[in-house]
Design a protein around this motif. Structure first.
Motif, PDB file in Angstrom:
ATOM      1  N   VAL A 108       2.224   0.840   6.471  1.00 43.11           N
ATOM      2  CA  VAL A 108       3.223   0.865   7.538  1.00 43.11           C
ATOM      3  C   VAL A 108       3.343   2.309   8.023  1.00 43.11           C
ATOM      4  CG1 VAL A 108       5.691   0.652   8.045  1.00 43.11           C
ATOM      5  CG2 VAL A 108       4.535  -1.112   6.694  1.00 43.11           C
ATOM      6  N   VAL A 109       3.152   2.512   9.323  1.00 47.01           N
ATOM      7  CA  VAL A 109       3.362   3.841   9.904  1.00 47.01           C
ATOM      8  C   VAL A 109       4.741   3.781  10.558  1.00 47.01           C
ATOM      9  CG1 VAL A 109       2.542   5.525  11.595  1.00 47.01           C
ATOM     10  CG2 VAL A 109       0.901   4.197  10.239  1.00 47.01           C
ATOM     11  N   ASN A 110       5.712   4.396   9.883  1.00 48.89           N
ATOM     12  CA  ASN A 110       7.100   4.277  10.330  1.00 48.89           C
ATOM     13  C   ASN A 110       7.534   5.523  11.111  1.00 48.89           C
ATOM     14  OD1 ASN A 110       9.828   3.454  10.511  1.00 48.89           O
ATOM     15  ND2 ASN A 110      10.327   4.666   8.679  1.00 48.89           N
ATOM     16  N   GLY A 111       7.989   5.297  12.349  1.00 51.87           N
ATOM     17  CA  GLY A 111       8.382   6.420  13.199  1.00 51.87           C
ATOM     18  C   GLY A 111       9.867   6.701  13.204  1.00 51.87           C
ATOM     19  N   HIS A 112      10.650   5.940  12.420  1.00 52.87           N
ATOM     20  CA  HIS A 112      12.116   6.121  12.451  1.00 52.87           C
ATOM     21  C   HIS A 112      12.681   6.135  11.034  1.00 52.87           C
ATOM     22  CE1 HIS A 112      16.288   5.706  13.351  1.00 52.87           C
ATOM     23  NE2 HIS A 112      16.355   4.466  12.928  1.00 52.87           N
ATOM     24  N   GLY A 113      13.226   7.270  10.639  1.00 48.71           N
ATOM     25  CA  GLY A 113      13.733   7.449   9.276  1.00 48.71           C
ATOM     26  C   GLY A 113      14.755   6.395   8.862  1.00 48.71           C
ATOM     27  N   GLY A 114      15.550   5.895   9.815  1.00 49.76           N
ATOM     28  CA  GLY A 114      16.573   4.891   9.511  1.00 49.76           C
ATOM     29  C   GLY A 114      16.005   3.571   9.004  1.00 49.76           C
ATOM     30  N   ASN A 115      14.704   3.362   9.216  1.00 54.63           N
ATOM     31  CA  ASN A 115      14.064   2.121   8.739  1.00 54.63           C
ATOM     32  C   ASN A 115      13.643   2.218   7.282  1.00 54.63           C
ATOM     33  OD1 ASN A 115      14.145   1.187  11.379  1.00 54.63           O
ATOM     34  ND2 ASN A 115      12.005   1.661  11.817  1.00 54.63           N
ATOM     35  N   LEU A 116      13.630   3.427   6.738  1.00 57.77           N
ATOM     36  CA  LEU A 116      12.943   3.643   5.461  1.00 57.77           C
ATOM     37  C   LEU A 116      13.527   2.845   4.290  1.00 57.77           C
ATOM     38  CD1 LEU A 116      10.642   5.062   3.992  1.00 57.77           C
ATOM     39  CD2 LEU A 116      12.191   6.965   3.536  1.00 57.77           C
ATOM     40  N   ASN A 117      14.855   2.812   4.149  1.00 56.24           N
ATOM     41  CA  ASN A 117      15.441   2.087   3.011  1.00 56.24           C
ATOM     42  C   ASN A 117      15.024   0.625   3.011  1.00 56.24           C
ATOM     43  OD1 ASN A 117      16.696   4.339   2.084  1.00 56.24           O
ATOM     44  ND2 ASN A 117      18.723   3.820   2.891  1.00 56.24           N
ATOM     45  N   ALA A 118      15.113  -0.012   4.183  1.00 59.87           N
ATOM     46  CA  ALA A 118      14.745  -1.430   4.278  1.00 59.87           C
ATOM     47  C   ALA A 118      13.253  -1.617   3.993  1.00 59.87           C
ATOM     48  CB  ALA A 118      15.086  -1.965   5.674  1.00 59.87           C
ATOM     49  N   LEU A 119      12.421  -0.706   4.484  1.00 60.70           N
ATOM     50  CA  LEU A 119      10.972  -0.829   4.270  1.00 60.70           C
ATOM     51  C   LEU A 119      10.613  -0.628   2.800  1.00 60.70           C
ATOM     52  CD1 LEU A 119       9.623   1.084   7.418  1.00 60.70           C
ATOM     53  CD2 LEU A 119       9.512  -1.375   6.991  1.00 60.70           C
ATOM     54  N   ALA A 120      11.320   0.294   2.134  1.00 63.02           N
ATOM     55  CA  ALA A 120      11.033   0.549   0.712  1.00 63.02           C
ATOM     56  C   ALA A 120      11.387  -0.672  -0.132  1.00 63.02           C
ATOM     57  CB  ALA A 120      11.805   1.782   0.243  1.00 63.02           C
ATOM     58  N   LEU A 121      12.503  -1.316   0.191  1.00 62.11           N
ATOM     59  CA  LEU A 121      12.895  -2.541  -0.527  1.00 62.11           C
ATOM     60  C   LEU A 121      11.882  -3.649  -0.294  1.00 62.11           C
ATOM     61  CD1 LEU A 121      16.729  -2.970   0.143  1.00 62.11           C
ATOM     62  CD2 LEU A 121      15.616  -2.775  -2.094  1.00 62.11           C
ATOM     63  N   MET A 122      11.472  -3.775   0.957  1.00 60.99           N
ATOM     64  CA  MET A 122      10.500  -4.806   1.319  1.00 60.99           C
ATOM     65  C   MET A 122       9.179  -4.592   0.586  1.00 60.99           C
ATOM     66  SD  MET A 122       8.408  -5.252   4.782  1.00 60.99           S
ATOM     67  CE  MET A 122       7.387  -3.941   4.165  1.00 60.99           C
ATOM     68  N   ALA A 123       8.738  -3.334   0.536  1.00 63.56           N
ATOM     69  CA  ALA A 123       7.463  -3.014  -0.119  1.00 63.56           C
ATOM     70  C   ALA A 123       7.521  -3.386  -1.603  1.00 63.56           C
ATOM     71  CB  ALA A 123       7.146  -1.531   0.052  1.00 63.56           C
ATOM     72  N   ARG A 124       8.676  -3.134  -2.209  1.00 56.59           N
ATOM     73  CA  ARG A 124       8.839  -3.478  -3.631  1.00 56.59           C
ATOM     74  C   ARG A 124       8.750  -4.995  -3.836  1.00 56.59           C
ATOM     75  NH1 ARG A 124      10.287  -1.084  -8.151  1.00 56.59           N
ATOM     76  NH2 ARG A 124      10.208   0.944  -7.166  1.00 56.59           N
ATOM     77  N   GLU A 125       9.415  -5.748  -2.948  1.00 54.84           N
ATOM     78  CA  GLU A 125       9.371  -7.219  -3.051  1.00 54.84           C
ATOM     79  C   GLU A 125       7.957  -7.747  -2.832  1.00 54.84           C
ATOM     80  OE1 GLU A 125      13.908  -7.765  -1.316  1.00 54.84           O
ATOM     81  OE2 GLU A 125      12.264  -8.817  -0.318  1.00 54.84           O
ATOM     82  N   LEU A 126       7.241  -7.165  -1.871  1.00 47.27           N
ATOM     83  CA  LEU A 126       5.896  -7.656  -1.567  1.00 47.27           C
ATOM     84  C   LEU A 126       4.908  -7.307  -2.670  1.00 47.27           C
ATOM     85  CD1 LEU A 126       5.481  -7.209   2.287  1.00 47.27           C
ATOM     86  CD2 LEU A 126       5.591  -9.321   0.989  1.00 47.27           C
ATOM     87  N   ARG A 127       5.132  -6.189  -3.346  1.00 43.15           N
ATOM     88  CA  ARG A 127       4.225  -5.832  -4.445  1.00 43.15           C
ATOM     89  C   ARG A 127       4.257  -6.916  -5.518  1.00 43.15           C
ATOM     90  NH1 ARG A 127       4.346  -0.727  -8.563  1.00 43.15           N
ATOM     91  NH2 ARG A 127       2.128  -0.674  -9.002  1.00 43.15           N
ATOM     92  N   GLU A 128       5.456  -7.479  -5.714  1.00 42.92           N
ATOM     93  CA  GLU A 128       5.579  -8.567  -6.697  1.00 42.92           C
ATOM     94  C   GLU A 128       4.874  -9.832  -6.228  1.00 42.92           C
ATOM     95  OE1 GLU A 128       9.360  -9.019  -8.423  1.00 42.92           O
ATOM     96  OE2 GLU A 128       9.333  -6.910  -9.044  1.00 42.92           O
ATOM     97  N   LYS A 129       4.639  -9.932  -4.942  1.00 38.83           N
ATOM     98  CA  LYS A 129       3.946 -11.112  -4.395  1.00 38.83           C
ATOM     99  C   LYS A 129       2.452 -10.844  -4.192  1.00 38.83           C
ATOM    100  CE  LYS A 129       7.817 -13.287  -2.013  1.00 38.83           C
ATOM    101  NZ  LYS A 129       7.933 -14.405  -2.961  1.00 38.83           N
ATOM    102  N   GLY A 130       1.985  -9.709  -4.687  1.00 37.58           N
ATOM    103  CA  GLY A 130       0.551  -9.435  -4.612  1.00 37.58           C
ATOM    104  C   GLY A 130       0.090  -8.692  -3.374  1.00 37.58           C
TER     105      GLY A 130
END
Ligand SMILES: [Zn+2]
Length: 252
Positions: A108-130
Protein backbone atom coordinates in the motif's frame (compact mmCIF):
# COMPACT_ATOMS: atom_id res chain seq x y z
CA UNK A 1 4.07 -4.84 -20.36
CA UNK A 2 0.99 -3.05 -19.02
CA UNK A 3 1.22 -2.41 -15.29
CA UNK A 4 -1.97 -0.44 -14.59
CA UNK A 5 -4.76 -2.85 -13.71
CA UNK A 6 -7.32 -0.33 -14.97
CA UNK A 7 -5.82 -0.59 -18.46
CA UNK A 8 -5.65 -4.40 -18.60
CA UNK A 9 -8.39 -6.60 -19.96
CA UNK A 10 -9.45 -9.55 -17.82
CA UNK A 11 -7.41 -11.78 -20.11
CA UNK A 12 -4.31 -9.68 -19.44
CA UNK A 13 -5.10 -9.63 -15.72
CA UNK A 14 -5.38 -13.41 -15.76
CA UNK A 15 -1.97 -13.65 -17.35
CA UNK A 16 -0.48 -11.31 -14.73
CA UNK A 17 -2.09 -12.95 -11.70
CA UNK A 18 -1.26 -16.45 -12.85
CA UNK A 19 2.45 -15.56 -12.79
CA UNK A 20 2.66 -12.89 -10.06
CA UNK A 21 1.40 -12.61 -6.49
CA UNK A 22 2.49 -9.02 -5.73
CA UNK A 23 0.63 -5.74 -6.43
CA UNK A 24 0.87 -2.07 -5.50
CA UNK A 25 -2.19 -0.23 -4.17
CA UNK A 26 -2.06 3.59 -3.91
CA UNK A 27 -4.32 5.23 -1.32
CA UNK A 28 -4.70 8.86 -0.31
CA UNK A 29 -7.38 11.34 0.69
CA UNK A 30 -9.33 14.23 -0.75
CA UNK A 31 -8.70 17.05 1.69
CA UNK A 32 -7.68 20.67 1.90
CA UNK A 33 -4.02 21.60 1.46
CA UNK A 34 -4.36 25.37 1.77
CA UNK A 35 -5.41 27.84 -0.96
CA UNK A 36 -2.51 27.00 -3.32
CA UNK A 37 -2.55 23.21 -3.58
CA UNK A 38 -5.19 20.78 -4.90
CA UNK A 39 -7.59 18.81 -2.71
CA UNK A 40 -6.22 15.67 -4.37
CA UNK A 41 -2.63 16.29 -3.16
CA UNK A 42 -2.38 13.14 -1.04
CA UNK A 43 -3.87 10.72 -3.53
CA UNK A 44 -2.18 12.31 -6.55
CA UNK A 45 1.25 11.96 -4.93
CA UNK A 46 0.56 8.36 -3.86
CA UNK A 47 -0.69 7.51 -7.37
CA UNK A 48 2.32 9.04 -9.13
CA UNK A 49 4.87 7.31 -6.86
CA UNK A 50 3.03 3.97 -7.07
CA UNK A 51 2.65 4.03 -10.86
CA UNK A 52 6.28 4.94 -11.52
CA UNK A 53 7.44 2.21 -9.13
CA UNK A 54 5.13 -0.28 -10.84
CA UNK A 55 6.70 0.54 -14.23
CA UNK A 56 10.24 0.21 -12.93
CA UNK A 57 9.61 -3.09 -11.15
CA UNK A 58 7.03 -4.62 -13.54
CA UNK A 59 4.44 -5.06 -10.81
CA UNK A 60 0.73 -4.36 -11.31
CA UNK A 61 -0.64 -1.14 -9.83
CA UNK A 62 -4.26 -0.76 -8.79
CA UNK A 63 -6.44 2.32 -9.30
CA UNK A 64 -5.91 4.81 -6.46
CA UNK A 65 -8.37 4.94 -3.55
CA UNK A 66 -9.01 8.70 -3.23
CA UNK A 67 -10.95 8.97 0.06
CA UNK A 68 -9.48 8.47 3.49
CA UNK A 69 -9.63 9.30 7.18
CA UNK A 70 -9.54 13.09 7.22
CA UNK A 71 -12.56 14.41 9.10
CA UNK A 72 -10.20 16.79 10.92
CA UNK A 73 -10.10 18.90 7.73
CA UNK A 74 -13.88 18.89 7.20
CA UNK A 75 -14.49 22.60 7.83
CA UNK A 76 -12.53 23.34 4.66
CA UNK A 77 -14.69 23.11 1.53
CA UNK A 78 -14.31 20.09 -0.71
CA UNK A 79 -12.77 17.80 1.90
CA UNK A 80 -14.38 14.35 1.54
CA UNK A 81 -13.78 11.89 4.37
CA UNK A 82 -14.93 8.45 5.50
CA UNK A 83 -14.84 6.94 8.98
CA UNK A 84 -11.79 4.84 9.97
CA UNK A 85 -14.05 1.80 10.31
CA UNK A 86 -15.52 2.04 6.81
CA UNK A 87 -12.14 2.94 5.31
CA UNK A 88 -10.46 -0.09 6.88
CA UNK A 89 -13.23 -2.41 5.76
CA UNK A 90 -13.29 -1.05 2.21
CA UNK A 91 -9.53 -1.40 1.72
CA UNK A 92 -9.56 -4.83 3.35
CA UNK A 93 -12.28 -6.08 1.01
CA UNK A 94 -10.37 -4.76 -2.01
CA UNK A 95 -7.30 -6.68 -0.77
CA UNK A 96 -9.36 -9.85 -0.27
CA UNK A 97 -10.72 -9.51 -3.81
CA UNK A 98 -7.10 -9.51 -5.00
CA UNK A 99 -6.38 -12.55 -2.86
CA UNK A 100 -9.10 -14.43 -4.78
CA UNK A 101 -6.78 -14.19 -7.79
CA UNK A 102 -3.82 -15.45 -5.81
CA UNK A 103 -2.30 -12.15 -4.63
CA UNK A 104 -0.41 -12.70 -1.37
CA UNK A 105 1.74 -9.56 -1.14
CA UNK A 106 0.30 -6.05 -1.35
CA UNK A 107 2.29 -2.84 -1.02
CA UNK A 108 0.00 0.00 0.00
CA UNK A 109 1.44 3.38 -1.00
CA UNK A 110 -0.28 5.68 1.46
CA UNK A 111 -0.25 9.42 0.80
CA UNK A 112 -2.14 10.53 3.94
CA UNK A 113 -0.82 10.02 7.47
CA UNK A 114 -4.36 9.99 8.92
CA UNK A 115 -4.98 6.65 7.18
CA UNK A 116 -2.07 4.90 8.84
CA UNK A 117 -3.72 3.56 12.03
CA UNK A 118 -6.56 1.96 10.09
CA UNK A 119 -4.16 0.53 7.48
CA UNK A 120 -1.87 -0.93 10.17
CA UNK A 121 -4.81 -2.69 11.82
CA UNK A 122 -6.01 -3.98 8.48
CA UNK A 123 -2.55 -5.28 7.57
CA UNK A 124 -2.39 -7.18 10.85
CA UNK A 125 -5.80 -8.79 10.22
CA UNK A 126 -4.88 -9.73 6.65
CA UNK A 127 -1.59 -11.30 7.70
CA UNK A 128 -3.65 -13.75 9.74
CA UNK A 129 -5.61 -14.54 6.58
CA UNK A 130 -2.48 -15.29 4.57
CA UNK A 131 -2.03 -11.91 2.86
CA UNK A 132 1.04 -9.82 3.62
CA UNK A 133 0.36 -6.08 3.38
CA UNK A 134 3.14 -3.53 3.84
CA UNK A 135 2.44 0.20 4.03
CA UNK A 136 4.83 2.66 2.39
CA UNK A 137 4.69 6.42 3.11
CA UNK A 138 6.95 8.77 1.19
CA UNK A 139 7.78 11.22 4.00
CA UNK A 140 9.29 8.71 6.43
CA UNK A 141 10.87 6.82 3.49
CA UNK A 142 13.67 9.30 3.26
CA UNK A 143 14.69 10.08 6.81
CA UNK A 144 18.18 11.15 5.73
CA UNK A 145 17.31 13.39 2.79
CA UNK A 146 14.20 15.23 3.96
CA UNK A 147 15.65 16.88 7.10
CA UNK A 148 18.59 18.05 4.98
CA UNK A 149 16.29 19.69 2.42
CA UNK A 150 13.64 21.12 4.74
CA UNK A 151 13.45 22.82 8.14
CA UNK A 152 11.00 21.36 10.70
CA UNK A 153 8.44 24.15 10.03
CA UNK A 154 8.49 23.28 6.31
CA UNK A 155 7.72 19.62 6.94
CA UNK A 156 4.13 19.79 8.21
CA UNK A 157 0.75 19.46 6.47
CA UNK A 158 0.73 21.45 3.18
CA UNK A 159 4.16 22.85 4.02
CA UNK A 160 7.10 23.41 1.66
CA UNK A 161 8.06 19.73 1.71
CA UNK A 162 4.69 18.46 0.49
CA UNK A 163 4.20 21.44 -1.84
CA UNK A 164 7.63 20.79 -3.42
CA UNK A 165 6.53 17.25 -4.25
CA UNK A 166 3.34 18.69 -5.79
CA UNK A 167 5.48 21.06 -7.86
CA UNK A 168 7.70 18.21 -9.03
CA UNK A 169 4.81 15.96 -10.04
CA UNK A 170 2.01 18.28 -11.19
CA UNK A 171 3.10 21.92 -11.04
CA UNK A 172 0.09 23.06 -13.10
CA UNK A 173 -2.13 22.24 -10.11
CA UNK A 174 -0.26 24.54 -7.70
CA UNK A 175 -1.21 28.22 -7.69
CA UNK A 176 2.11 29.91 -6.88
CA UNK A 177 0.40 33.26 -6.22
CA UNK A 178 -1.48 31.70 -3.32
CA UNK A 179 1.45 30.12 -1.49
CA UNK A 180 1.59 31.34 2.11
CA UNK A 181 3.17 30.75 5.51
CA UNK A 182 1.10 30.38 8.67
CA UNK A 183 2.37 29.74 12.16
CA UNK A 184 -0.13 27.29 13.73
CA UNK A 185 -1.97 28.58 16.82
CA UNK A 186 -1.40 26.73 20.04
CA UNK A 187 -4.67 25.60 21.66
CA UNK A 188 -4.98 26.72 25.26
CA UNK A 189 -5.49 23.13 26.43
CA UNK A 190 -2.29 22.01 24.68
CA UNK A 191 0.36 20.97 27.19
CA UNK A 192 3.20 18.46 27.37
CA UNK A 193 1.85 14.91 27.32
CA UNK A 194 -1.67 15.93 26.26
CA UNK A 195 -3.41 14.67 23.10
CA UNK A 196 -6.42 16.73 22.00
CA UNK A 197 -9.23 15.98 19.51
CA UNK A 198 -8.49 19.11 17.49
CA UNK A 199 -9.48 19.88 13.92
CA UNK A 200 -7.20 21.73 11.51
CA UNK A 201 -9.34 24.84 11.80
CA UNK A 202 -8.48 25.02 15.53
CA UNK A 203 -4.85 25.58 14.60
CA UNK A 204 -4.71 27.35 11.24
CA UNK A 205 -7.05 29.64 9.28
CA UNK A 206 -5.60 28.87 5.84
CA UNK A 207 -5.14 25.12 6.29
CA UNK A 208 -1.36 25.44 5.95
CA UNK A 209 0.81 24.41 8.91
CA UNK A 210 4.06 26.39 8.94
CA UNK A 211 6.15 27.49 5.98
CA UNK A 212 5.05 26.82 2.42
CA UNK A 213 6.47 29.69 0.34
CA UNK A 214 9.92 28.08 0.19
CA UNK A 215 8.61 25.14 -1.86
CA UNK A 216 10.68 24.27 -4.94
CA UNK A 217 10.20 21.82 -7.81
CA UNK A 218 13.94 21.06 -7.73
CA UNK A 219 13.83 19.87 -4.13
CA UNK A 220 10.59 18.01 -4.85
CA UNK A 221 12.21 16.10 -7.73
CA UNK A 222 15.03 14.98 -5.46
CA UNK A 223 12.48 13.72 -2.94
CA UNK A 224 10.41 11.90 -5.55
CA UNK A 225 13.46 10.17 -7.07
CA UNK A 226 14.76 9.14 -3.64
CA UNK A 227 11.47 7.72 -2.39
CA UNK A 228 10.77 5.86 -5.64
CA UNK A 229 14.22 4.24 -5.36
CA UNK A 230 13.38 3.15 -1.80
CA UNK A 231 10.01 1.79 -2.86
CA UNK A 232 11.46 -0.10 -5.84
CA UNK A 233 13.93 -1.79 -3.45
CA UNK A 234 11.06 -2.82 -1.17
CA UNK A 235 8.92 -4.14 -4.03
CA UNK A 236 11.85 -6.09 -5.52
CA UNK A 237 12.52 -7.65 -2.12
CA UNK A 238 8.86 -8.70 -1.77
CA UNK A 239 8.74 -10.07 -5.32
CA UNK A 240 11.73 -12.27 -4.55
CA UNK A 241 10.32 -13.51 -1.22
CA UNK A 242 7.87 -16.39 -0.86
CA UNK A 243 4.61 -15.30 0.79
CA UNK A 244 4.77 -18.24 3.24
CA UNK A 245 7.98 -16.91 4.76
CA UNK A 246 6.29 -13.56 5.50
CA UNK A 247 3.36 -15.04 7.42
CA UNK A 248 2.99 -16.05 11.05
CA UNK A 249 3.34 -19.63 12.19
CA UNK A 250 3.77 -21.38 15.52
CA UNK A 251 7.23 -21.05 17.00
CA UNK A 252 9.62 -23.86 16.29
ZN1 LIG B 1 -1.17 15.92 2.42
Amino acid sequence: MKVLLSEMSWVEAKEYFSKNDTVILPIGSTEQHGPASPLGTDFLIAKAIAEETAKRSSVACLPVIPFGVSSHHKQFWGTIFVSPKIFKRYVKEACLALNYFGVRKIVVVNGHGGNLNALALMARELREKGVFVSVFQWWPASTKLLPRLFEPDERRHAGAEETSVNLALHSHLVNLNKLLDEEPRKHKAQMEGITLPLDTVDETSSGVFGKQTTASAKKGKKVVETVINELVKHVEMLKATKAESLLQKPKT
